[in-house]
Design an enzyme around this catalytic site. Structure first.
Site, mmCIF file in Angstrom:
data_model
loop_
_atom_site.group_PDB
_atom_site.id
_atom_site.type_symbol
_atom_site.label_atom_id
_atom_site.label_comp_id
_atom_site.label_asym_id
_atom_site.label_seq_id
_atom_site.Cartn_x
_atom_site.Cartn_y
_atom_site.Cartn_z
ATOM 1 N N GLU A 1 1.396 -1.155 -0.195
ATOM 2 C CA GLU A 1 -0.146 0.236 -0.193
ATOM 3 C C GLU A 1 1.007 1.588 0.276
ATOM 4 O OE1 GLU A 1 -3.880 0.430 1.145
ATOM 5 O OE2 GLU A 1 -3.207 -2.264 -0.335
ATOM 6 N N CYS B 1 -2.638 11.813 3.365
ATOM 7 C CA CYS B 1 -2.717 10.785 3.293
ATOM 8 C C CYS B 1 -2.331 11.295 1.376
ATOM 9 C CB CYS B 1 -3.963 10.823 2.599
ATOM 10 S SG CYS B 1 -4.223 9.281 4.458
ATOM 11 N N HIS C 1 -4.290 2.596 7.625
ATOM 12 C CA HIS C 1 -2.905 2.434 6.871
ATOM 13 C C HIS C 1 -2.297 2.683 9.132
ATOM 14 C CE1 HIS C 1 -4.533 3.097 2.489
ATOM 15 N NE2 HIS C 1 -3.589 1.555 2.600
#
Length: 467
Positions: free
Chosen positions: A183, A388, A263
């Protein structure tokens, strides 16, 4: 794909590559485990507002002295992907048929999730690698279909951004298999004394990808699926030619994953030798912190880890997931040497527990002496805060000079992009609009113009198809 030449030592700087929000920004609820995404599924989105909020954050960070670069949106709707899934006819036919037969697939192929460039790749700077080169590996984003569609474009874009001779090696993504699910930088933290000195890299994983005794004994979440695998983290460390003594692998807490912490960057953020983390970030958080401290102390100059620990009593996991406090950016304060700023989402000011946690951070014995709140609410409603939206890199001045020039943000460039958004983006977007052929035409026209503004024409499939 690689650039081979190393370069002599020079000054290094942090530069953030921020993803531009795309014209098809919408809320489809495509990410199980991301509570913001699922809570806002099928609601009306505001693409123009979202894009301008992202640009405003870039300008705000530039004004604080942090270099910024721009990553353009993905090509959406992804007509090619829909054709590969059996939808035929003209582009208009493909969209209408997908909207009628499989709205979920259409939503996935219209997702603007590429804005979250923290998932685009994992980066390691030259001082950490034994070949004195920086390394970039685009994430395979294997866990979710709509994210996996981003990989090929990111690889092409990174190669276009850096090209030959920059001492930056752009690798292919890891094989797209569940055992190697990756990721990107959202599960990666680098700690150091100074950007140009060797650092310690923390790779966070949620599960093991290959059966083993260790995998069988590892705890796992019960509500949501862990995304990143340890095997992927280990492969990235090898590809980036990192010293094993300066790498640490830590398993994410299943309890945190089940609370919506999908995450690592939703529960931990680090900058230089400062680590801001929640006490339940990892399966065994204190040994992780102790291990990072030991590795950091083994570096030249023996830098000391400064930890900012947030307890569950102060900020429960569900409050961390809703406020996105840990998805803040930690940056140097250019006007106050040795001090740092916390760039936090506006939601943290409005959330009582997160706001109290921020006050405790500012009052604590640590370098963070100021908080700047930024409005990225349109992104946050889909599960992405300030951190992000950026892919953080540490590059030498020479490496920065060799980045494709029009990707480097300036006041004039951001003003030009704002005008571009004003010309092309819709004020609001309803779920049914995704099947509208006019939206697809508007998006293609917008990206074609943006590619000229950024001097990257040819990176989009529709441009290569028409050449």
């Amino acid at each position: 794909m690689s650039s081979q030449s190393a370069e002599p030592a020079t000054e290094f700087h942090e530069i953030n590559f921020d993803g531009l929000v795309g014209p098809t920004h919408n809320y489809a609820g495509l990410a199980p485990g991301n509570l913001h995404s699922t809570a806002n599924a099928k609601s009306v989105s505001y693409p123009k507002r979202a894009a301008l909020q992202g640009i405003a954050k870039m300008r705000r960070l530039m004004d604080m002295g942090l270099p910024q670069a721009v990553l353009p949106p993905q090509e959406r709707p992804d007509i090619l992907a829909l054709r590969r899934l059996g939808f035929t006819g003209t582009d208009e036919d493909v969209l209408k048929r997908a909207g009628h037969e499989s709205p979920a697939l259409l939503s996935a192929c219209c997702s603007a999730s590429g804005m979250w460039s923290a998932n685009a790749a994992t980066f390691s700077p030259a001082p950490d690698s034994d070949d004195a080169c920086a390394h970039i590996t685009p994430a395979n984003l294997n866990s979710l279909f709509h994210r996996q569609l981003e990989v090929e474009f990111v690889e092409r874009l990174m190669w276009s951004a850096f090209g030959e001779g920059s001492a930056v090696r752009v690798h292919a993504s890891l094989p797209g298999n569940a055992a190697l699910a990756d990721e990107g930088a959202a599960n990666h933290v680098r700690l150091c004394a100074d950007h140009g000195e060797p650092g310690v890299q923390l790779f966070a994983f949620g599960r093991f990808g290959i059966p083993s005794a260790e995998a069988a004994a590892a705890p796992s979440p019960s509500r949501f699926t862990a995304r990143q695998t340890r095997e992927a983290c280990e492969a990235l460390a090898r590809l980036h030619r990192l010293d094993p003594d300066r790498v640490f692998f830590a398993q994410q807490s299943p309890r945190a994953i089940d609370a919506g912490i999908f995450h690592n960057d939703v529960i931990c953020v680090g900058h230089r030798n400062v680590l801001l983390y929640h006490e339940h970030a990892y399966v065994e958080t204190q040994p992780v912190v102790d291990g990072l401290r030991q590795r950091l102390a083994s570096l030249p100059g023996s830098p000391e880890l400064i930890e900012i620990r947030i307890s569950d009593d102060d900020l429960p996991l569900d409050a961390a997931a809703s406020s996105y406090l840990f998805n803040s950016q930690l940056i140097d304060d250019p006007g106050n040497t040795g001090s740092m700023r916390l760039v936090a989402p506006e939601a943290c000011r409005e959330h009582p527990q997160a706001s109290a946690a921020v006050r405790r951070i500012l009052a604590g014995d640590n370098p963070v002496d100021r908080v700047d709140f930024v409005d990225v609410s349109q992104s946050l409603r889909n599960g992405g805060g300030p951190a992000c939206l950026r892919l953080r890199m540490v590059l030498s001045e020479t490496q920065i000079d060799r980045i494709r020039p029009r990707l480097i943000a300036t006041d004039d460039l951001l003003a030009e992009i704002e005008r571009w958004v004003g010309r092309h983006y819709r004020d609001e977007l309803h779920p049914a609009d995704l099947a509208d052929p006019a939206l697809a035409r508007e998006s293609i026209a917008a990206l074609d113009e943006l590619s000229a503004i950024l001097d990257i024409r040819g990176v989009y499939f529709f441009q290569r198809r028409s050449d």
